[in-house]
Structure formats: structure tokens, C-alpha cells
Write a protein that holds these residues in place. Structure first.
Motif, PDB file in Angstrom:
ATOM      1  N   PRO A  30       0.839  -1.229   0.022  1.00 13.41           N
ATOM      2  CA  PRO A  30       0.120   0.120  -0.057  1.00 13.41           C
ATOM      3  C   PRO A  30       0.819   1.106   0.023  1.00 13.41           C
ATOM      4  CG  PRO A  30      -0.557  -1.351   2.026  1.00 13.41           C
ATOM      5  CD  PRO A  30       0.364  -2.221   0.975  1.00 13.41           C
ATOM      6  N   LEU A  31       2.379   1.333   0.608  1.00 15.46           N
ATOM      7  CA  LEU A  31       2.870   2.364   0.536  1.00 15.46           C
ATOM      8  C   LEU A  31       3.179   2.849  -0.843  1.00 15.46           C
ATOM      9  CD1 LEU A  31       5.185   2.055   3.674  1.00 15.46           C
ATOM     10  CD2 LEU A  31       3.740   4.040   3.242  1.00 15.46           C
ATOM     11  N   GLU A  32       3.420   1.893  -1.741  1.00 12.25           N
ATOM     12  CA  GLU A  32       3.696   2.074  -3.170  1.00 12.25           C
ATOM     13  C   GLU A  32       2.620   2.455  -3.828  1.00 12.25           C
ATOM     14  OE1 GLU A  32       7.005   1.576  -4.956  1.00 12.25           O
ATOM     15  OE2 GLU A  32       7.496   1.745  -2.921  1.00 12.25           O
ATOM     16  N   GLU A  33       1.392   1.760  -3.772  1.00 15.65           N
ATOM     17  CA  GLU A  33       0.432   1.799  -4.526  1.00 15.65           C
ATOM     18  C   GLU A  33      -0.650   2.778  -3.949  1.00 15.65           C
ATOM     19  OE1 GLU A  33      -1.112  -2.137  -5.735  1.00 15.65           O
ATOM     20  OE2 GLU A  33       0.638  -2.496  -6.398  1.00 15.65           O
ATOM     21  N   ARG A  34      -0.685   3.114  -2.879  1.00 13.28           N
ATOM     22  CA  ARG A  34      -1.450   4.085  -2.343  1.00 13.28           C
ATOM     23  C   ARG A  34      -3.001   3.722  -2.420  1.00 13.28           C
ATOM     24  NH1 ARG A  34       1.201   7.678   0.057  1.00 13.28           N
ATOM     25  NH2 ARG A  34       3.365   7.289  -0.608  1.00 13.28           N
ATOM     26  N   ARG A  35      -3.263   2.473  -2.542  1.00 15.92           N
ATOM     27  CA  ARG A  35      -4.518   1.776  -2.319  1.00 15.92           C
ATOM     28  C   ARG A  35      -4.291   0.457  -2.033  1.00 15.92           C
ATOM     29  NH1 ARG A  35      -4.503  -0.085  -7.666  1.00 15.92           N
ATOM     30  NH2 ARG A  35      -3.344   1.725  -8.734  1.00 15.92           N
ATOM     31  N   ILE A  36      -5.246  -0.210  -1.463  1.00 14.56           N
ATOM     32  CA  ILE A  36      -4.982  -1.772  -1.305  1.00 14.56           C
ATOM     33  C   ILE A  36      -6.396  -2.627  -1.638  1.00 14.56           C
ATOM     34  CG2 ILE A  36      -6.006  -1.649   0.839  1.00 14.56           C
ATOM     35  CD1 ILE A  36      -3.751  -3.781   1.690  1.00 14.56           C
ATOM     36  N   THR A  37      -6.039  -3.673  -2.231  1.00 14.85           N
ATOM     37  CA  THR A  37      -6.968  -4.723  -2.640  1.00 14.85           C
ATOM     38  C   THR A  37      -7.159  -5.956  -1.626  1.00 14.85           C
ATOM     39  OG1 THR A  37      -6.623  -4.001  -4.719  1.00 14.85           O
ATOM     40  CG2 THR A  37      -8.138  -5.793  -4.547  1.00 14.85           C
TER      41      THR A  37
ATOM     42  N   ALA B 274      -5.577   3.806   0.397  1.00 16.07           N
ATOM     43  CA  ALA B 274      -4.584   3.734   1.405  1.00 16.07           C
ATOM     44  C   ALA B 274      -3.520   4.673   1.152  1.00 16.07           C
ATOM     45  CB  ALA B 274      -4.127   2.448   1.409  1.00 16.07           C
ATOM     46  N   ASP B 275      -4.044   6.102   1.035  1.00 11.60           N
ATOM     47  CA  ASP B 275      -2.806   7.304   0.499  1.00 11.60           C
ATOM     48  C   ASP B 275      -2.606   7.902   1.924  1.00 11.60           C
ATOM     49  OD1 ASP B 275      -1.630   8.986  -0.699  1.00 11.60           O
ATOM     50  OD2 ASP B 275      -3.144   9.669  -1.821  1.00 11.60           O
ATOM     51  N   PHE B 276      -1.718   7.095   2.461  1.00 14.08           N
ATOM     52  CA  PHE B 276      -1.573   8.064   3.850  1.00 14.08           C
ATOM     53  C   PHE B 276       0.127   8.410   4.002  1.00 14.08           C
ATOM     54  CE2 PHE B 276      -1.092   3.261   4.096  1.00 14.08           C
ATOM     55  CZ  PHE B 276       0.157   3.272   4.817  1.00 14.08           C
ATOM     56  N   MET B 277       0.192   9.060   4.920  1.00 15.20           N
ATOM     57  CA  MET B 277       1.532   9.637   5.116  1.00 15.20           C
ATOM     58  C   MET B 277       2.010   8.594   6.532  1.00 15.20           C
ATOM     59  SD  MET B 277       3.378  13.143   6.388  1.00 15.20           S
ATOM     60  CE  MET B 277       4.623  13.132   7.569  1.00 15.20           C
ATOM     61  N   MET B 278       3.048   7.874   6.389  1.00 17.34           N
ATOM     62  CA  MET B 278       3.588   7.081   7.589  1.00 17.34           C
ATOM     63  C   MET B 278       4.636   7.723   8.482  1.00 17.34           C
ATOM     64  SD  MET B 278       4.966   3.149   7.765  1.00 17.34           S
ATOM     65  CE  MET B 278       6.474   3.381   7.482  1.00 17.34           C
ATOM     66  N   ALA B 279       4.095   7.934   9.834  1.00 18.36           N
ATOM     67  CA  ALA B 279       5.022   8.434  10.749  1.00 18.36           C
ATOM     68  C   ALA B 279       5.109   7.156  11.643  1.00 18.36           C
ATOM     69  CB  ALA B 279       4.777   9.608  11.517  1.00 18.36           C
ATOM     70  N   ALA B 280       6.510   7.118  11.933  1.00 15.73           N
ATOM     71  CA  ALA B 280       6.768   6.008  13.158  1.00 15.73           C
ATOM     72  C   ALA B 280       7.530   6.727  14.163  1.00 15.73           C
ATOM     73  CB  ALA B 280       7.438   4.740  12.331  1.00 15.73           C
ATOM     74  N   ALA B 281       7.541   5.918  15.204  1.00 17.42           N
ATOM     75  CA  ALA B 281       8.453   6.282  16.277  1.00 17.42           C
ATOM     76  C   ALA B 281       8.818   4.997  17.160  1.00 17.42           C
ATOM     77  CB  ALA B 281       7.702   7.162  17.285  1.00 17.42           C
ATOM     78  N   MET B 282      10.284   5.175  17.588  1.00 10.97           N
ATOM     79  CA  MET B 282      10.643   4.139  18.299  1.00 10.97           C
ATOM     80  C   MET B 282      11.759   4.692  19.382  1.00 10.97           C
ATOM     81  SD  MET B 282      13.259   2.809  15.232  1.00 10.97           S
ATOM     82  CE  MET B 282      14.112   1.599  16.118  1.00 10.97           C
ATOM     83  N   ASN B 283      12.013   3.798  20.152  1.00 12.70           N
ATOM     84  CA  ASN B 283      13.234   4.345  21.220  1.00 12.70           C
ATOM     85  C   ASN B 283      14.707   3.933  20.445  1.00 12.70           C
ATOM     86  OD1 ASN B 283      11.640   5.123  23.128  1.00 12.70           O
ATOM     87  ND2 ASN B 283      11.513   3.136  24.269  1.00 12.70           N
TER      88      ASN B 283
END
Lengths: 513, 369
Positions: free
Chosen positions: A322-329, A341-350
């Protein structure tokens, strides 16, 4: 007597037209419901029968047969109660004038007392009705706002079954008035604001760049350093949703029954922050009849994955496509559905299991532990994260500080300008952000002068960048140049972009023993 | 000739037998004079020697049947580029022969330290500070430039920094492993491992394929100190394996030096303790060279880079930095520049080699001679 009314079924986030046919005839008295029905639809017969009785209609004992057509489409949900009731009443002759039924649709759930209750997916169903050429739709009062969001079709709110029948008989319909256009504008006022974030200048700047180019971003930092605080404010610096986007996102929320009560459309960009115990299906969407998952709910907004390494490997891996295609089947037993599924991903970690690295005086983790922790994140996914920043330790002055911080609105203005530049640049393409550029576009739009080329070459050799790393730097540099309003990428932009490369990259995707 | 080879193969076999330590093998050798005899002799004779415990006897008995297997493995060593060096060989380092518990067999990839060249062991914490790593690297580089062989343990932290420093000078450096020489531990050191096989060598007394185990590391420390003339501890906590190496070095009659640290610094507590107990104070690589009796030119003092020739803003940013890495936010706040500008400047300084990014967005000054 036979009668027919229109209603709709949901498939994914799209609606399709369903005919509810009812026939009343002589024979052994009974109530038969057919047409590939889920159990909640089968149960409709009891609700409908009782609701009709309590609405004050007397039906003689006859054989009632109801068919939901086309009979090969799976029907789910409770929206069929009202159309079934109307079809039955009409077949019994309680509704005298049937010509109205020919271009009307009905949706709604019935209570035993004959009240009409709200249903999910109104937006999608209404769109389907309008596209099928129907003139009006009768729907539950509580779904009125949602219904009004679709133009080109009249909306008639219904509170009780008992008032619907006289309405149909009198043919005096009162479509709900539309509010003046523009009264429900996309929101730019948020309850939260970047003004409240003290310090963490790097994180804020990196977030601005990430949003400006729709780059995915990874925050690394100890607990309490403000990662979530900054991530949750990302929607506040995104330009408001366009009306097309609002409809698309709202459909997803409508299908899930998650639209804010009394609101027609989503006004804010979504911010979804699923817990790290989430299953892959909950993230992407799933179920026998596919339903949207978190990534679709985050569409046109932000999907925030806190405690990134704690997510199951399998869960995270499903994000790649989905990160590539911006949608999901999603393909399941009852068919395949496509969700946005056209989202911006934000991730957080220690930064390490104990959280204090690189402060060696406090961090007690061994190098191998740190590397194992970093290694939990898969390389292919990290290749899709363009910006990686480390949070600074928070000083007391910043904790207590009353200093004036830049507001979200000010940042948003810069982001808007950068989006505009990108929209124009990629007008002929099927994407609109720098982060989506592939090798060909990078070559075309990230042209470097001699001096910059030499600079990049030096960095490539001295810092041991990878080919992908190099491309990421170029894409981010393009975004920074857009933020600066500069046509060419300069040394400063390259330098800053290079600063966002993940230093721990070499450890990623390598789980050690 | 044939006999000697036979003897060596038997020693190889004996080294593979579990429960047989270096000292036991040496004592058996002194008693029976030949390894071939040790293999051929009757069990009762072995027992009579009084050198072996019941468990060791049983172990030898069990392994007698696996001689053929051992011989095959021995023949294969050469094709795997592993040399098996024993006290029977001339190539065996003389420095080790003086040890009470010198290893009876060394597996070597690359080569062994040359006897005629001075060597220094540089050891320290695995989880070292960025500063400690830099100091270790610079000491090693300067020493290697003066033809000193740097010995260490190929662990992460100080060890890797020292090996890398010596390789920067292009002089052979040697690593003593706590696992087989074909096992790279930690795996992140793989490229360093490869480089050292080509320039210097890695050695171990554990047979190839042996996995790292907690007990192995303290024991290999005696080889590290044994191969060196001087033991230098760069950063060590109060209770640290590096102190074992220093102690072993003292027992073996080596000079021990420690790099002094701040008294509040937990990572330097071990070094400061050593100094308090009388270790040499390694304030510069020159001190070590003096100790080795090597002549060297001008004073070898470590200091920060010369920053003449930097632009004004770059100087400003540089002067806000420290040997202890600082986060970009701190730097930006200190020098009053925007994050954006600061980042670009730091990146240029990094490219120019003035500073190092130790973790993401943490920057520290570089040390140079």
C-alpha cells in the motif's frame, strides 16, 4: 400483489443498487425472505413484522415472499429493514400510489416500535442511488447530514415508519433543505497546535519537510521526548482536504460507522495511531466481506506507528505494497474490494531497549542489543522512509519554557506553497508528491549543477551511502528546495537532506542473535 | 620429518579433546615428551602419570576413535587458510612461551605478530563513549605509524576502534578471538575482520567453528596481554574485562598504561583505578613510544582538529561542539542558527572530517594528532 422498491448494498466502500421485491398471495400464511442474505438481514423479518404491527397497520394472514435482487450479491447490514417494510406494505396495498416508489430508494433499520434507526455507509449508498438515476432517498433522520453531502439527489429524513406511509400516500414530499454551500468548510482550526511544542526544533523542522513532500518519517528518541506529541500534530500543518478527498475519506468512515455524529463529511485530516498489538488484517482491512482497516482510515492523513519495533513483523510487512500503490485490494471469500490507502506514515521508536542510547553514561544496553532492536525493522520498509530524525534530550528550560513557538498555521502556509509547486510539476503524472518520484523523475526534476554534483559525489564516497540512500537524499532535497521556493537544488538543501538520512541504517533489517 | 608431522597431528587431536586445558596438555607433554606417545600409550600409564582426572581420561578414551576424523580436519585447515601453530613450531610467538599457561595450539588466519617488532595491546570497554573510541583509534594510528603492532580482541567498542586506527596507518594489527577464527563475533565487525586477515591477522586458541561463550573471553585475554609489550587500557568501568587483561599483563611482567578520565566518569573509573594503583598515565601516544624505547619526532599530543580555513559560520558551529557528542538541537540553540542551516554546516564539517556523527543527529569533534 407484487411490489418493488429500491435499496442498496455495500461492497467495500462502494454501494450497489438492490431491488427489494415483495409478493403477497394466498397460501399457507408465512414470511419468506430470500436472496443470499447474511443473518442480520434474515432477522429483518421479525423486526419488520413487529414494526409494521406497532406502526398501526393490520396485515391479514397471507403468504409473504420477499426477494432481494440481484440474488447473487451478498447482502449485509440492517439498512434493508425499511425497504422491506415499504415493499410489504405496498404489496398489501397499504401504500396506494406506487409511482413514487419507482424512483425512490429506502435505507434504514427498524426498531420494534417502528422507529427508524441510523445505518452505516450512507455516503456510498447515496452515491450509488444518484448514479443509478434515482430521484430521492428516504433515510433515517440521524443519517440526514451524510445524505445531504451527496448532490443531485433529494433526501427525505424519516423518523418513524408510521409517518412514512401517509407521506407516500399524500405524495407531499418535503426534501430536506441543503445548507448553504460552504457552511461546512474543511477545518483549519485544531484543538492542538505546534505552538504547544517547546524545543525539539529538529523534529519540527523534519516534520515540516516530511509533510511538504509527503515523505514518510521515523522519529527516534527516548520515551517522553515528544515524539507522539509532534506526530499527532502533523494533520494540523497539512493543507485542508479538497472536497473530492473529503468524500473519499468520509466514505470509508461512513462504511465503518465512524463518522462523527451529525457531521456530513470528515473535516479534519485523519490521524490514526493503532496499538502495536494490531493484527495485519486490522491494519489493512479484512473480514469475510472485506472492511477497511487502519491504513484506509488513515487515508489522506497520517498513520502513526508508535513503538515501531514492537509491531509484529508480519503486520509491518503488509504495509509495503500500500505504501507504493496508495491503495489496497483485499480479496476474501465474498469477493475483492479496493480501499484507498493514501496515507503518510510516521513511525516512532526508542533508540535502544532501555531508551537512553546514545547517552552512554545512562544507557546500559550492549551494542548487540541495540543492533538487534534496530534490526527488528525490516529493511524494505525502511527504504520507504525518507526522513529519519533523532529527538534531542529535553532541557528543563524547554519543559518549563513559555517561549513563543511557531504556530501550525504558519507552517501550514509554507507546506501549502510547496504542495502547490509539486501539483504543478506533476500535473501530467498520476502522483503529486516528491516522495513518489521514481528514478526517471528524479533524473528529470532533481538536476544538480556541477558544484552540487561534486558535493554529492563526495558524500557518497566518504559516507558510504547506498544508491537508494542517494535517491532519498535527492528527493528530500527537492522538497526542501520547494519549501524554499527555489528552482534548483543547492548545496544547503543537499546538506540538510543528507542530515535526514538514517545513520543506523546499516543495522536495519538484520536481526542478530 | 614424518615423525614431527605425526607429533603435530597428535597435538592437534589432543587439542580437540574436550576438557583438556592448555596447562594439562603442557604437563602431559613434559611427562611423555611426545604427543604420538600420549596417543599410543595405555590408559593405565596415563593414569599413573597422575596428571589427569577421571573425566579427562574418559574424554581421551572416547576421542581415540575419532583420530581419523581429526586428521581429515587437520588436512583441510590449509585449504581454509587457517594455520595451526603450536609450541613445536618455530613460528610460535616467543612472547607466549614465557606464559605459564601458554596456548598449546593457535589457529591463525593471516599471520602472527612479528617477534622483532614492538607490540601494544589496546583494550577497553565494548560500550565505549564516542570520545573513548576516538582516543583508542588515534593512539592506535599513531603507534602503528611508528611501526608498532596493535593487538586487541576484535570486540566492539575500544577494540574495533583500535584495530581500525591501526589499519588507517596501514600497519598490521592482530586480533585474538574468544571463538573460532572462522567465526566473526560480533558479526557487525565482519569488514574489519576481513581487513585484518589481509593486514595482520586474527588468531584464537579455540578450534574453528567454536562459538563465542562467556568463559572464552577472559581466557583469551592472557593471549592479548601475552603478545604485547605494553598493555594500554583506554576506557573501562570499575569492573571490566579490560582490567583482567591489565592484571594478567602485570603478572606477565608487561607495562600497563591507562588513559586518564574524568573522576566522575563511570566509563573511566577502571582506568583511573589502574592509575591510582600505579599504572602508567597515557597522556599521549608519545608516552607509550618512550616506554617502548622508540624514538619519535615532535611531541605526539592529541588535540582537536585545526580549524583554520573554515568559513565564519562553520567555525561558529564547530566551536559549539565538544568531544562529547551533542544533539543538533543543542548545537543550533548554542550557536543561534536555524536547524536547517545548522544541519547543512554540520554535514559539510562531517564531510571535511572535522566532526563525526556518532548516532543520528549527535555530533562530536574529531581528535587528531
Amino acid at each position: 400483489m407484487f411490489s418493488k422498491v429500491f435499496s442498496g448494498a455495500l461492497k467495500g466502500i462502494d454501494g450497489s443498487l438492490i431491488q427489494v421485491e415483495a409478493d403477497v398471495g394466498s397460501g399457507l400464511p408465512g414470511f419468506q425472505l430470500v436472496g443470499y442474505l447474511a443473518s442480520e438481514v434474515k432477522e429483518a423479518q421479525d423486526r419488520v413484522r413487529t414494526a409494521i404491527k406497532n406502526a398501526g397497520f393490520r396485515l391479514s394472514a397471507m403468504k409473504v415472499t420477499i426477494n432481494l435482487s440481484p440474488a447473487n450479491v451478498r447482502k449485509e447490514g440492517t439498512a434493508f429493514d425499511l425497504p422491506i417494510a415499504v415493499a410489504v406494505l405496498s404489496a398489501y396495498g397499504q401504500i396506494e400510489k406506487t409511482d413514487l416508489l419507482r424512483d425512490s430508494a429506502f435505507i434504514g433499520e427498524l426498531g420494534l416500535d417502528g422507529s427508524v434507526k441510523p445505518v452505516t455507509g450512507t455516503l456510498s449508498l447515496m452515491t450509488a442511488f444518484r448514479d443509478a438515476g434515482l430521484k430521492r432517498c428516504f433515510l433515517p433522520v440521524l443519517n440526514l447530514q451524510e445524505g445531504l453531502a451527496i448532490e443531485g439527489i433529494d433526501v427525505i429524513p424519516v423518523k418513524r415508519l408510521s409517518e412514512l406511509v401517509p407521506m407516500l400516500n399524500s405524495q407531499q414530499l418535503q426534501p430536506a433543505g441543503r445548507c448553504k454551500p460552504g457552511s461546512e468548510r474543511p477545518q483549519t482550526e485544531y484543538a492542538i497546535d505546534y505552538r504547544e511544542v517547546n524545543g525539539q526544533r529538529l523534529l519540527k523542522r523534519a516534520t515540516e519537510v516530511a509533510v511538504a513532500g509527503h515523505h514518510n518519517i521515523l522519529y527516534i528518541g527516548p520515551a517522553g521526548s515528544g515524539k507522539s506529541m509532534i506526530a499527532s500534530r502533523i494533520p494540523t500543518i497539512m493543507p485542508p482536504l479538497s472536497s473530492k478527498e473529503r468524500l473519499e475519506v468520509s466514505k470509508v468512515y461512513s462504511v465503518c460507522g465512524m463518522l462523527p455524529r451529525g457531521k456530513a463529511l470528515l473535516t479534519e485530516r485523519p490521524f490514526r495511531s493503532p496499538h502495536h498489538t494490531i493484527s495485519p488484517q486490522a491494519l489493512t482491512g479484512g473480514g469475510k466481506v472485506p472492511r477497511p482497516g487502519e491504513i484506509s482510515l488513515a487515508s489522506r492523513g497520517v498513520l502513526f506507528l508508535d513503538e515501531f519495533p514492537e509491531f509484529q513483523r508480519r503486520t509491518i510487512e503488509v504495509l509495503r505494497q500500500p505504501l507504493e500503490e496508495r491503495r489496497i485490494t483485499i480479496s476474501r471469500a465474498y469477493g475483492a474490494c479496493e480501499f484507498p490507502a493514501d496515507f503518510m506514515m510516521a513511525a516512532a521508536m526508542n533508540p535502544c531497549p532501555c531508551g537512553f542510547y546514545p547517552d552512554r553514561s545512562r544507557c546500559t544496553c550492549q551494542d548487540s542489543q541495540i543492533r538487534r532492536y534496530m534490526g527488528k525493522i525490516s529493511r524494505p520498509l525502511l527504504d520507504r522512509i525518507d526522513i529519519c530524525v533523532e529527538a534531542a534530550p529535553v532541557t528543563f528550560r524547554e519543559v518549563r519554557g513559555e517561549e513563543e513557538n511557531e504556530s501550525s498555521a504558519a507552517i501550514r502556509r509554507r507546506v501549502e506553497a510547496a504542495w502547490k509547486i509539486q501539483r504543478e510539476r506533476f500535473e501530467a503524472m498520476d502522483f503529486c508528491f516528491n516522495s513518489e518520484m521514481s528514478g526517471k523523475e528524479i533524473k528529470q526534476y532533481c538536476v544538480l549543477q556541477k558544484e552540487e554534483e561534486a558535493f554529492l559525489q563526495e558524500a557518497y564516497q566518504k559516507l558510504g551511502l547506498s544508491a537508494r540512500g542517494c535517491q532519498r537524499i535527492l528527493k528530500v532535497a527537492r522538497t526542501i528546495a520547494d519549501l524554499d521556493g527555489a528552482e534548483r537544488i543547492g548545496i544547503e538543501q543537499l546538506g540538510e537532506a543528507a542530515g535526514y538520512r538514517g545513520l543506523e541504517e546499516k543495522y536495519w533489517g538484520r536481526e542478530e542473535y | 620429518m614424518q615423525e614431527q608431522l605425526q607429533n603435530k597431528i597428535m597435538l592437534y587431536w589432543l587439542c580437540q579433546v574436550p576438557k583438556m586445558g592448555a596447562v594439562t596438555i603442557r604437563k602431559l607433554w613434559e611427562h611423555f615428551q611426545s604427543f604420538t606417545d600420549i596417543y599410543n600409550i595405555e590408559e593405565t600409564k596415563l593414569q599413573e602419570s597422575g596428571l589427569l582426572t577421571a573425566a579427562q581420561l574418559a574424554s581421551i578414551k572416547a576421542w581415540k576413535g575419532r583420530l581419523g576424523e581429526c586428521m581429515e580436519a587437520y588436512q583441510k585447515l590449509a585449504s581454509r587458510n587457517i594455520h595451526f601453530i603450536t609450541p613445536l613450531d618455530e613460528a610460535y610467538p616467543d612472547r607466549l612461551r614465557e606464559l605459564y599457561d601458554y596456548p598449546m595450539g593457535l589457529y591463525v588466519k593471516g599471520r602472527l605478530p612479528a617477534a622483532e617488532q614492538p607490540s601494544v595491546a589496546i583494550v577497553g570497554a565494548r560500550g565505549c563513549s564516542a570520545y573513548g573510541g576516538q582516543v583508542a583509534g588515534e593512539f592506535a594510528r599513531v603507534l602503528a605509524q611508528e611501526q608498532v603492532q596493535v593487538i586487541s580482541g576484535l570486540a566492539s567498542g575500544i577494540d574495533s576502534a583500535a584495530h581500525n586506527g591501526a589499519l588507517r596507518a596501514g600497519f598490521p594489527t592482530f586480533g585474538v578471538l574468544g571463538c573460532g577464527v572462522n567465526v566473526c563475533y560480533p558479526p557487525s565487525n565482519y569488514s574489519l575482520f576481513e581487513a585484518m586477515v589481509n593486514c595482520g591477522g586474527v588468531l584464537s586458541e579455540y578450534p574453528p567453528g567454536e562459538q563465542p561463550a562467556p568463559g572464552h573471553f577472559p581466557r583469551r585475554n592472557r593471549i592479548i596481554s601475552g603478545l604485547a609489550d605494553v598493555v594500554l587500557v583506554v576506557e573501562a568501568r570499575e569492573r571490566s574485562g579490560s582490567l583482567i587483561t591489565a592484571e594478567l599483563g602485570l603478572e606477565q611482567g608487561k607495562e600497563v598504561y591507562a588513559v586518564p578520565g574524568r573522576v566522575t566518569d563511570a566509563l573511566s573509573a577502571g582506568c583511573n583505578r589502574l592509575i591510582e594503583q600505579g599504572a602508567g598515565v597515557a597522556i599521549s601516544p608519545g608516552v607509550i613510544l618512550d616506554c617502548l624505547g622508540l624514538k619519535h619526532g615532535k611531541k605526539l599530543i592529541l588535540h582537536e582538529n585545526n580549524i583554520n580555513g573554515l568559513a565564519k559560520k562553520e567555525k561558529m558551529v564547530y566551536s559549539c561542539l565538544d568531544l562529547n557528542p551533542k544533539h543538533l538541537d543543542e548545537v543550533a540553540n548554542a550557536c543561534g542558527l536555524s536547524v536547517k542551516e545548522c544541519m547543512g554546516i554540520l554535514f559539510r564539517l562531517e564531510l571535511a572530517g572535522h566532526i563525526t556523527q556518532t548516532a543520528s543527529h549527535y555530533y562530536g569533534k574529531n581528535i587528531r594528532k
